[in-house]
Design a protein around this motif. Sequence first.
Motif, PDB file in Angstrom:
ATOM      1  N   ASP A 150     -31.414  49.042  54.273  1.00 30.76           N
ATOM      2  CA  ASP A 150     -32.562  48.497  53.525  1.00 30.76           C
ATOM      3  C   ASP A 150     -32.502  46.719  54.000  1.00 30.76           C
ATOM      4  O   ASP A 150     -33.226  45.945  53.514  1.00 30.76           O
ATOM      5  N   PHE A 151     -31.587  46.561  54.883  1.00 31.40           N
ATOM      6  CA  PHE A 151     -31.598  45.152  55.502  1.00 31.40           C
ATOM      7  C   PHE A 151     -32.749  44.918  56.264  1.00 31.40           C
ATOM      8  O   PHE A 151     -32.950  45.583  57.226  1.00 31.40           O
ATOM      9  N   PRO A 152     -33.349  43.844  56.194  1.00 30.12           N
ATOM     10  CA  PRO A 152     -34.556  43.623  56.924  1.00 30.12           C
ATOM     11  C   PRO A 152     -34.052  43.187  58.466  1.00 30.12           C
ATOM     12  O   PRO A 152     -33.261  42.567  58.910  1.00 30.12           O
ATOM     13  N   LEU A 153     -34.992  43.772  59.623  1.00 32.09           N
ATOM     14  CA  LEU A 153     -34.645  43.561  60.819  1.00 32.09           C
ATOM     15  C   LEU A 153     -34.533  42.058  61.134  1.00 32.09           C
ATOM     16  O   LEU A 153     -33.626  41.656  62.086  1.00 32.09           O
ATOM     17  N   SER A 154     -35.274  41.312  60.618  1.00 33.60           N
ATOM     18  CA  SER A 154     -35.333  39.916  61.091  1.00 33.60           C
ATOM     19  C   SER A 154     -34.188  39.208  60.085  1.00 33.60           C
ATOM     20  O   SER A 154     -33.966  38.029  60.432  1.00 33.60           O
ATOM     21  N   GLY A 155     -33.764  39.690  59.257  1.00 34.40           N
ATOM     22  CA  GLY A 155     -32.598  38.813  58.556  1.00 34.40           C
ATOM     23  C   GLY A 155     -33.227  38.220  57.299  1.00 34.40           C
ATOM     24  O   GLY A 155     -34.358  38.498  57.075  1.00 34.40           O
ATOM     25  N   ASN A 156     -32.291  37.465  56.544  1.00 34.91           N
ATOM     26  CA  ASN A 156     -32.950  36.602  55.487  1.00 34.91           C
ATOM     27  C   ASN A 156     -32.860  35.074  55.569  1.00 34.91           C
ATOM     28  O   ASN A 156     -33.483  34.701  55.089  1.00 34.91           O
ATOM     29  N   VAL A 157     -32.047  34.819  56.527  1.00 35.96           N
ATOM     30  CA  VAL A 157     -31.757  33.444  56.673  1.00 35.96           C
ATOM     31  C   VAL A 157     -31.484  33.288  58.333  1.00 35.96           C
ATOM     32  O   VAL A 157     -30.862  34.119  58.933  1.00 35.96           O
ATOM     33  N   GLU A 158     -31.972  32.067  58.556  1.00 35.79           N
ATOM     34  CA  GLU A 158     -31.799  31.736  60.117  1.00 35.79           C
ATOM     35  C   GLU A 158     -31.266  30.411  59.907  1.00 35.79           C
ATOM     36  O   GLU A 158     -31.215  29.680  59.330  1.00 35.79           O
ATOM     37  N   MET A 159     -30.767  30.070  61.173  1.00 36.40           N
ATOM     38  CA  MET A 159     -29.822  28.865  61.224  1.00 36.40           C
ATOM     39  C   MET A 159     -30.540  28.067  62.569  1.00 36.40           C
ATOM     40  O   MET A 159     -30.823  28.974  63.626  1.00 36.40           O
ATOM     41  N   ARG A 160     -30.385  26.971  62.626  1.00 35.53           N
ATOM     42  CA  ARG A 160     -31.086  26.238  63.903  1.00 35.53           C
ATOM     43  C   ARG A 160     -30.388  24.765  63.884  1.00 35.53           C
ATOM     44  O   ARG A 160     -29.858  24.421  62.452  1.00 35.53           O
ATOM     45  N   TYR A 161     -30.584  24.088  64.917  1.00 35.82           N
ATOM     46  CA  TYR A 161     -29.866  22.863  65.090  1.00 35.82           C
ATOM     47  C   TYR A 161     -30.784  21.883  64.586  1.00 35.82           C
ATOM     48  O   TYR A 161     -31.932  22.074  65.273  1.00 35.82           O
ATOM     49  N   ASP A 162     -30.571  20.913  63.768  1.00 37.38           N
ATOM     50  CA  ASP A 162     -31.452  19.793  63.477  1.00 37.38           C
ATOM     51  C   ASP A 162     -31.228  18.606  63.906  1.00 37.38           C
ATOM     52  O   ASP A 162     -30.069  18.012  63.520  1.00 37.38           O
ATOM     53  N   PRO A 163     -32.010  18.254  64.851  1.00 37.14           N
ATOM     54  CA  PRO A 163     -31.348  16.755  65.704  1.00 37.14           C
ATOM     55  C   PRO A 163     -31.804  15.399  64.693  1.00 37.14           C
ATOM     56  O   PRO A 163     -30.829  14.615  64.736  1.00 37.14           O
ATOM     57  N   THR A 164     -32.395  15.653  63.711  1.00 32.99           N
ATOM     58  CA  THR A 164     -32.648  14.522  62.608  1.00 32.99           C
ATOM     59  C   THR A 164     -31.515  14.433  61.862  1.00 32.99           C
ATOM     60  O   THR A 164     -30.889  13.298  61.510  1.00 32.99           O
ATOM     61  N   GLN A 165     -30.895  15.436  61.461  1.00 35.34           N
ATOM     62  CA  GLN A 165     -29.691  15.586  60.600  1.00 35.34           C
ATOM     63  C   GLN A 165     -28.430  15.551  61.247  1.00 35.34           C
ATOM     64  O   GLN A 165     -27.495  15.140  60.943  1.00 35.34           O
ATOM     65  N   GLY A 166     -28.609  15.825  62.729  1.00 39.34           N
ATOM     66  CA  GLY A 166     -27.379  16.072  63.347  1.00 39.34           C
ATOM     67  C   GLY A 166     -26.450  17.223  63.138  1.00 39.34           C
ATOM     68  O   GLY A 166     -25.424  16.906  63.366  1.00 39.34           O
ATOM     69  N   ARG A 167     -26.862  18.195  62.694  1.00 40.79           N
ATOM     70  CA  ARG A 167     -26.083  19.329  62.198  1.00 40.79           C
ATOM     71  C   ARG A 167     -26.983  20.794  62.308  1.00 40.79           C
ATOM     72  O   ARG A 167     -28.023  20.630  62.297  1.00 40.79           O
ATOM     73  N   VAL A 168     -26.168  21.756  62.128  1.00 37.63           N
ATOM     74  CA  VAL A 168     -26.872  23.033  61.788  1.00 37.63           C
ATOM     75  C   VAL A 168     -27.213  23.201  60.492  1.00 37.63           C
ATOM     76  O   VAL A 168     -26.372  22.922  59.602  1.00 37.63           O
ATOM     77  N   ILE A 169     -28.317  23.632  60.269  1.00 41.44           N
ATOM     78  CA  ILE A 169     -28.876  23.926  58.859  1.00 41.44           C
ATOM     79  C   ILE A 169     -29.390  25.447  58.657  1.00 41.44           C
ATOM     80  O   ILE A 169     -29.794  26.241  59.602  1.00 41.44           O
ATOM     81  N   TYR A 170     -29.154  25.871  57.701  1.00 42.93           N
ATOM     82  CA  TYR A 170     -29.723  27.256  57.332  1.00 42.93           C
ATOM     83  C   TYR A 170     -30.903  27.031  56.488  1.00 42.93           C
ATOM     84  O   TYR A 170     -31.260  26.281  55.503  1.00 42.93           O
ATOM     85  N   GLN A 171     -31.946  28.045  56.918  1.00 44.82           N
ATOM     86  CA  GLN A 171     -33.185  28.220  56.068  1.00 44.82           C
ATOM     87  C   GLN A 171     -33.746  29.505  56.084  1.00 44.82           C
ATOM     88  O   GLN A 171     -33.212  30.346  56.913  1.00 44.82           O
ATOM     89  N   PRO A 172     -34.744  29.795  55.172  1.00 42.52           N
ATOM     90  CA  PRO A 172     -35.238  31.296  55.191  1.00 42.52           C
ATOM     91  C   PRO A 172     -36.029  31.513  56.341  1.00 42.52           C
ATOM     92  O   PRO A 172     -36.347  30.618  57.007  1.00 42.52           O
ATOM     93  N   VAL A 173     -35.999  32.631  56.659  1.00 45.90           N
ATOM     94  CA  VAL A 173     -36.671  33.063  57.916  1.00 45.90           C
ATOM     95  C   VAL A 173     -37.993  32.575  58.133  1.00 45.90           C
ATOM     96  O   VAL A 173     -38.668  33.096  57.158  1.00 45.90           O
ATOM     97  N   THR A 174     -38.348  32.260  59.355  1.00 45.76           N
ATOM     98  CA  THR A 174     -39.676  31.768  59.287  1.00 45.76           C
ATOM     99  C   THR A 174     -40.380  32.646  60.445  1.00 45.76           C
ATOM    100  O   THR A 174     -41.672  32.603  60.508  1.00 45.76           O
ATOM    101  N   ILE A 175     -39.499  33.789  60.976  1.00 45.12           N
ATOM    102  CA  ILE A 175     -40.403  34.786  61.839  1.00 45.12           C
ATOM    103  C   ILE A 175     -41.142  35.803  61.139  1.00 45.12           C
ATOM    104  O   ILE A 175     -40.619  36.289  59.962  1.00 45.12           O
ATOM    105  N   GLU A 176     -42.285  35.864  61.265  1.00 45.98           N
ATOM    106  CA  GLU A 176     -43.178  36.707  60.827  1.00 45.98           C
ATOM    107  C   GLU A 176     -42.694  38.255  61.155  1.00 45.98           C
ATOM    108  O   GLU A 176     -42.991  38.654  62.359  1.00 45.98           O
TER     109      GLU A 176
END
Length: 197
Positions: A155-181
Amino acid sequence: MATKLDALQQTLQTALGDKAVSLTKALDELTLVVKSSDWPAISRLLCDHDALQFKSCVDLCGVDYSTYKDGGWDGRRFAVVYHLLSVSLNARLRVRVFCEDDELPLINSVLDVWPGVNWFEREAFDLYGIVFTGHPDLRRILTDYGFVGHPFRKDFPLSGNVEMRYDPTQGRVIYQPVTIEPREITPRIIREENYGG
């Protein structure tokens, strides 16, 4: 004439008695199913019994049966499958142990019987959420510490629940809800009279 596998099956039936839920032979392999509550004692017996001597657990994996047989499965959802080896007897055995609770799958750790299962148990915990009671260091081993969920569950979604990306304004990796439709990929089929010829 009884084969070596038949002899092992008879030895297992004698040694385990009514503790074996089932013991089947198919495709030249034996599969033993035992109750979760009996597993600690049975694991020790399989290792120490003079006529069995399964001193090695060569593999351990979790299984999610929720969509097995196209949803026609009526048993427990989660199981742990052990592949045991007796080097002295040149024999192999598959043992399947079902977790009693589908919401919080628990099973006793067999680290004291087969020390080599340490990382296997951690992997089954990480990917399926199966908790091994008594494991001294049960933590994620393949996914990130901040990972949400267990990716091998059906039952785990194929796209996952959380994505991580590098945010250049914060200068670090951040976690956020999945934005892929979510989308369904349908292959393009070309049907022309004289295609390719």
